[in-house]
Design an enzyme around this catalytic site. Structure first.
Site, mmCIF file in Angstrom:
data_model
loop_
_atom_site.group_PDB
_atom_site.id
_atom_site.type_symbol
_atom_site.label_atom_id
_atom_site.label_comp_id
_atom_site.label_asym_id
_atom_site.label_seq_id
_atom_site.Cartn_x
_atom_site.Cartn_y
_atom_site.Cartn_z
ATOM 1 N N ASN A 112 10.515 1.292 4.564
ATOM 2 C CA ASN A 112 9.409 1.250 3.602
ATOM 3 C C ASN A 112 9.981 0.772 2.281
ATOM 4 O O ASN A 112 10.934 1.352 1.781
ATOM 5 C CB ASN A 112 8.795 2.652 3.447
ATOM 6 C CG ASN A 112 7.814 2.757 2.291
ATOM 7 O OD1 ASN A 112 7.690 3.808 1.678
ATOM 8 N ND2 ASN A 112 7.097 1.693 1.978
ATOM 9 N N TYR A 249 -2.387 6.426 -6.601
ATOM 10 C CA TYR A 249 -3.253 5.928 -5.534
ATOM 11 C C TYR A 249 -2.688 6.076 -4.123
ATOM 12 O O TYR A 249 -3.386 6.463 -3.205
ATOM 13 C CB TYR A 249 -3.574 4.453 -5.768
ATOM 14 C CG TYR A 249 -4.188 3.745 -4.581
ATOM 15 C CD1 TYR A 249 -5.528 3.916 -4.264
ATOM 16 C CD2 TYR A 249 -3.418 2.930 -3.757
ATOM 17 C CE1 TYR A 249 -6.094 3.295 -3.157
ATOM 18 C CE2 TYR A 249 -3.975 2.297 -2.645
ATOM 19 C CZ TYR A 249 -5.309 2.479 -2.345
ATOM 20 O OH TYR A 249 -5.862 1.872 -1.269
#
Ligand code: AMP
Length: 485
Positions: A112, A249
């Protein structure tokens, strides 16, 4: 120099020492689905000299794995990945985890983040004879790891890659978690029935009833094998630069990052927003789901009723994944409908976490006006997005970022609202309870912690950090990448 497709937003998960490693990883990935919907994959292993088993495919976790796929993935160790990437065409060959056979045995990797010097490294490796299978930056790490063993092989390989990387690696003996020295992306350690688990986010631990132990620290490598877990610190110490947009977010609200719950941070951001841009209104309405917690905080702070006036159709993919403007506009409209009586004749504060292109915000104002709102006040729980992210969040080019192209007054007019207020950097940071120098804020202020042009990248991570181990003393050379006996 070839152009690399960045890995972008992704989720990683790993298990060591559990008879149901594949099933646990499947559920772990399920909980991390918000971090990537393009492809999913699991690789399992049973120990030295047994072949790794791999299943990857395009689609959601629930679509990619059947019961028989999971039955086939035998082993007590596993690494898994969900992938988000939006750039270029979707391609199965780019789906992770990747597996290679090397002189040091089999290695699997799931990544990631986004490497900033991948193209440069790939050119070098190709000159030395490496043949690349995919167009994903993560494959570079695998090739570096596969190079002939040196006493410090794994660590010198890791020191060559620059940028954002939270990795899980699996060898025939170990499962390894790596967080880059800036700590751009999250990575957490959990424990379950004597087994160790690693996950991008702690929400995955809750699902499988694992106990959250702690975050992998920036710059830490955790090595899990039959003897337990230990830490190494192969990178030179850097300033922390955790991506604050994970709090704003990207991360799931039920996750805990740096010892603070994400929903709590978002609610606090809403309170800060209320203090920074107060407004007289009748009702506070979130843009679901991204604005929910900030709207709640704002409503509480302003002492104005919170109304869940937008009703979401949950069976539509993320609007961001749609390729053309035409379809994006359509999707934004079809995704949310308004409960008219909640807003008709009212002064409405509408809250979302961020504005990127402005498509969502503009459509919400249209919805509210059509439903008869008397006033519409837009409040955004992060500062204006003006700059690209090179560390794993997918934003469009700066010329497509609304706040890069317009002043605040122009944005207000473009969106058609009566007022607009964004959070500023100090208030946003205050909501996290941490210090500004702990974060990457580059998408807001263009202060890039790692040089982005590989040719300008002067970041040579050669010095070995003197930081002590958190989990006991480590053997000098990890068995992972020693030559096969
Ligand atoms: P836009 O319509 O382009 O202004 O996008 C804003 C909406 O997308 C907001 O509701 C955000 O919650 C959401 N959003 C922000 N950043 C991203 C991202 N990197 N990927 C997907 N959605 C995003």
């Amino acid at each position: 120099m070839k152009n690399y497709r960045p890995t972008h937003e992704c989720g990683v998960f790993a298990v060591f020492g559990h008879p149901d490693a594949a099933v646990l990883t499947y559920y772990g990935l399920y909980a991390l689905q918000h971090r990537g919907q393009e492809s999913a994959g699991i690789v399992t292993a049973s120990g030295p000299n047994t072949p790794f088993l791999r299943h990857v495919n395009m689609g959601l976790v629930s679509q990619v794995f059947s019961n028989s796929d999971l039955d086939r993935l035998k082993g007590t160790r596993a690494v898994g990945h969900v992938r988000y990437s939006t750039s270029g065409s979707s391609n199965l060959v780019n789906a992770q985890p990747f597996v290679v056979n090397t002189a040091r045995g089999q290695i699997a990797i799931a990544h990631n983040g986004n490497l900033v010097n991948a193209s440069l490294l790939r050119d070098e490796l190709e000159e030395q004879g490496s043949i690349f299978q995919t167009s994903v930056d993560s494959e570079v790490i695998l090739h570096l790891l596969a190079q002939p063993a040196s006493p410090e092989g794994v660590f010198s390989a890791l020191r060559k890659v620059h940028g954002a990387f939270s990795l899980v690696l699996m060898s025939e003996r170990e499962v390894i978690g790596v967080r880059d020295p800036f700590g751009f992306r999250p990575l957490a350690i959990g424990k379950l029935d004597g087994a160790w688990v690693l996950s991008s986010e702690t929400c995955a631990f809750d699902l499988i009833h694992a106990e959250f132990v702690r975050d992998v620290e920036p710059g830490e490598v955790v090595i899990i094998d039959e003897n337990g877990i230990r830490s190494e610190w192969p990178f030179s110490a850097e300033r922390k630069a955790f991506c604050i947009f994970e709090y704003v977010y990207f991360a799931r609200p039920d996750s805990i990052i740096s010892d603070i719950n994400v929903a709590r941070v978002r609610t606090e951001m809403g309170r800060e927003l209320a203090r920074l841009h107060p407004v007289e209104a009748d009702v506070v309405v979130p843009v679901p789901d991204s604005g929910n917690y900030a709207a709640l905080g704002m409503a509480e702070e302003l002492n104005i009723p919170y109304r869940h006036a937008f009703v979401r159709n949950h069976y539509i993919g993320r609007t961001f994944l749609q390729p053309s403007q035409l379809i994006r506009d359509f999707t934004v409209r079809v995704k949310l409908n308004l409960i008219k009586e909640a807003v008709e004749g009212k002064r409405v504060v509408v809250v979302d976490d961020s504005i990127v292109r402005g498509t969502t915000a503009r459509a919400r104002v249209v919805n509210l006006r059509e439903a008869g709102a008397k006033e519409v006040h837009m409040r955004i729980s992060c500062p204006p997005h003006r700059h690209s992210c090179f560390y794993g969040i997918d934003f469009p080019d700066p010329e497509k970022l609304l706040a890069n192209q317009m002043t605040l007054d122009q944005i207000r007019d473009y969106l058609g609202c009566d007022s607009i207020g964004y959070l500023d950097v100090p208030s946003m940071v205050r909501a996290t309870g941490q210090k500004e120098n702990q974060f990457c804020l580059a998408c807001f202020n263009a202060d890039y912690p790692v040089a982005v042009d590989p040719n300008l990248d002067k970041h040579v991570m050669e010095r070995r950090s003197n930081r002590p181990n958190l989990l006991g003393s480590a053997p000098v050379s990890p068995s992972l990448f020693s030559q096969r006996p």
